[in-house]
Design an enzyme around this catalytic site. Structure first.
Site, PDB file in Angstrom:
ATOM      1  CG  ASN A 262      23.282  -0.357  24.278  1.00 17.35           C
ATOM      2  OD1 ASN A 262      22.342   0.441  24.353  1.00 17.35           O
ATOM      3  ND2 ASN A 262      24.533   0.023  24.118  1.00 17.35           N
ATOM      4  CG  ASP A 271      21.133   5.999  21.886  1.00 20.13           C
ATOM      5  OD1 ASP A 271      22.247   5.510  22.170  1.00 20.13           O
ATOM      6  OD2 ASP A 271      20.656   6.004  20.726  1.00 20.13           O
ATOM      7  CD  GLU A 297      30.378   1.582  27.602  1.00 18.25           C
ATOM      8  OE1 GLU A 297      30.805   0.445  27.885  1.00 18.25           O
ATOM      9  OE2 GLU A 297      30.158   1.949  26.426  1.00 18.25           O
TER      10      GLU A 297
END
Length: 374
Positions: A262, A271, A297
């Site tokens: 990320n 995503d 996650e």
């Protein structure tokens, strides 16, 4: 946003449900009409026994008996049929045939028994035909055309005959019945529209509720079960396995270095990774297995009637599949998994999931990208 095709499919599906609802109401409401029409004919003949020709009475009642038995057999066949077969395609035409036959026999028989020179008997006949028409409005209201045709077949033969008689009273009776028919037709139109609207609104509300329930139970990003939905189904599965005394394995999965993905490539890429992981999980397990995204996650899978050895093999295959994913611009994707089983004497679902979670953290501590067993 739904595409136009999807909206059209939903509208068509609701329209078919409304047709089925109308058919079911038709069969429910018109059972009394079948027996009522036959009893009305018997009562009319009894009241006017000395005024009607007996041979005509016998023929009328005999033919009406046959049509009544035919309609009863249709109702019995409908009730005995499988629920999936109770569709308009299977039953509407059959119902139309029996209704038109019965209404024609009633209207024609009423004209046949009506004496030409007995005003009281004529008035009684018309009274009974009007009563049959009122019954049709209450029994067939879900189908406007069906109601109008049945009323017409019962009322019009005698009404038209009276309309061309020399007596002003006879003509007046005929005209009053025509006025009644006009008002009845208007009421039937309004009633059938109201019923159809009620059926459609009910189905639309059911569909909206189903969509909202499904949305609440589904993780929007991955398409897997949400955390709440997962644990609801998980408890049911745990109880079922406990009752049947079969093993249940839990697998906890956590992406390795997901924060780095990320931070380095952005949340859109993160995503995308989660969506691909969701797709892998969805396609890697049986329909009897339960899987969901618990948050972030972290994912969980329950495998009923599965040994710890088989569950471990499945988890290792899942690691290999995830490692083989090619998602640009991420260079490497991996996951750590923990496996636990009720064979290790987990007291309840919480204990089972906690054991799998501890095994997951041990896999992380051992260097990630591997499976650890509780």
């Amino acid at each position: 946003m739904d595409c136009p095709g999807s909206r059209n499919d939903q509208a068509f599906f609701i329209a078919e449900q409304v047709r089925t609802d109308r058919l079911q109401q038709l069969f429910r409401q018109s059972v009394s009409a079948v027996f009522g029409s036959y009893l009305a004919a018997i009562m009319l003949c009894w009241l006017c026994w000395d005024r009607f020709e007996h041979s005509v009475i016998f023929w009328w009642l005999a033919i009406l008996t046959v049509s009544t038995l035919l309609r009863i057999s249709l109702f019995v066949a409908y009730v005995r049929s499988d629920e999936s077969k109770r569709t308009p395609q299977h039953w509407e035409r059959k119902y139309w045939i029996t209704l038109v036959l019965s209404a024609s026999i009633w209207g024609g028989g009423a004209l046949a028994v009506m004496p030409a020179d007995d005003l009281l008997a004529q008035a009684l006949v018309m009274l009974f035909t009007v009563g049959m028409s009122v019954s049709a409005v209450s029994c067939y209201s879900a189908y406007r055309d069906m109601t109008l045709i049945s009323i017409g077949l019962v009322l019009l033969p005698c009404t038209v005959w009276l309309l061309f008689q020399p007596s002003p009273i006879q003509v007046g009776i005929a005209l009053s019945i025509l006025v009644f028919t006009a008002f009845a037709a208007r009421a039937i139109h309004i009633m059938s529209q109201a019923l159809e609207t009620a059926f459609r609104l009910t189905r639309e509300m059911e569909q909206a509720n189903s969509i909202s329930t499904r949305a609440a139970q589904t993780d929007e990003l991955t398409g897997l079960k949400s955390r709440r939905a997962f644990f609801e189904h998980a408890q049911q599965l745990y109880d079922e396995c406990k009752t049947k005394r079969v093993g249940l394995c839990a697998v906890m999965l956590d992406m390795d270095h997901f924060k780095h993905i990320n931070d380095t490539y952005g949340h859109q890429v993160g995503d995308l990774v989660l969506r691909r992981i969701g797709a892998v999980i969805s396609s890697s397990f049986r329909a009897t297995d339960i899987h969901g995204r618990l948050g972030g996650e972290e994912f969980a899978i329950l495998l009923p009637d599965t040994s710890i050895e088989v569950a471990t093999q499945i988890a290792e295959q899942l690691i290999d599949t995830i490692a083989g994913l090619m998602i640009e611009p991420v260079h490497r994707i991996s996951a750590s998994l923990g496996v636990a089983s009720t064979e290790a004497c987990s007291k309840d679902l919480h204990s089972l999931m906690n054991d799998a979670d501890k095994a997951l953290y041990r896999a992380k501590a051992l260097g990630r990208n591997q499976v650890a067993v509780a």
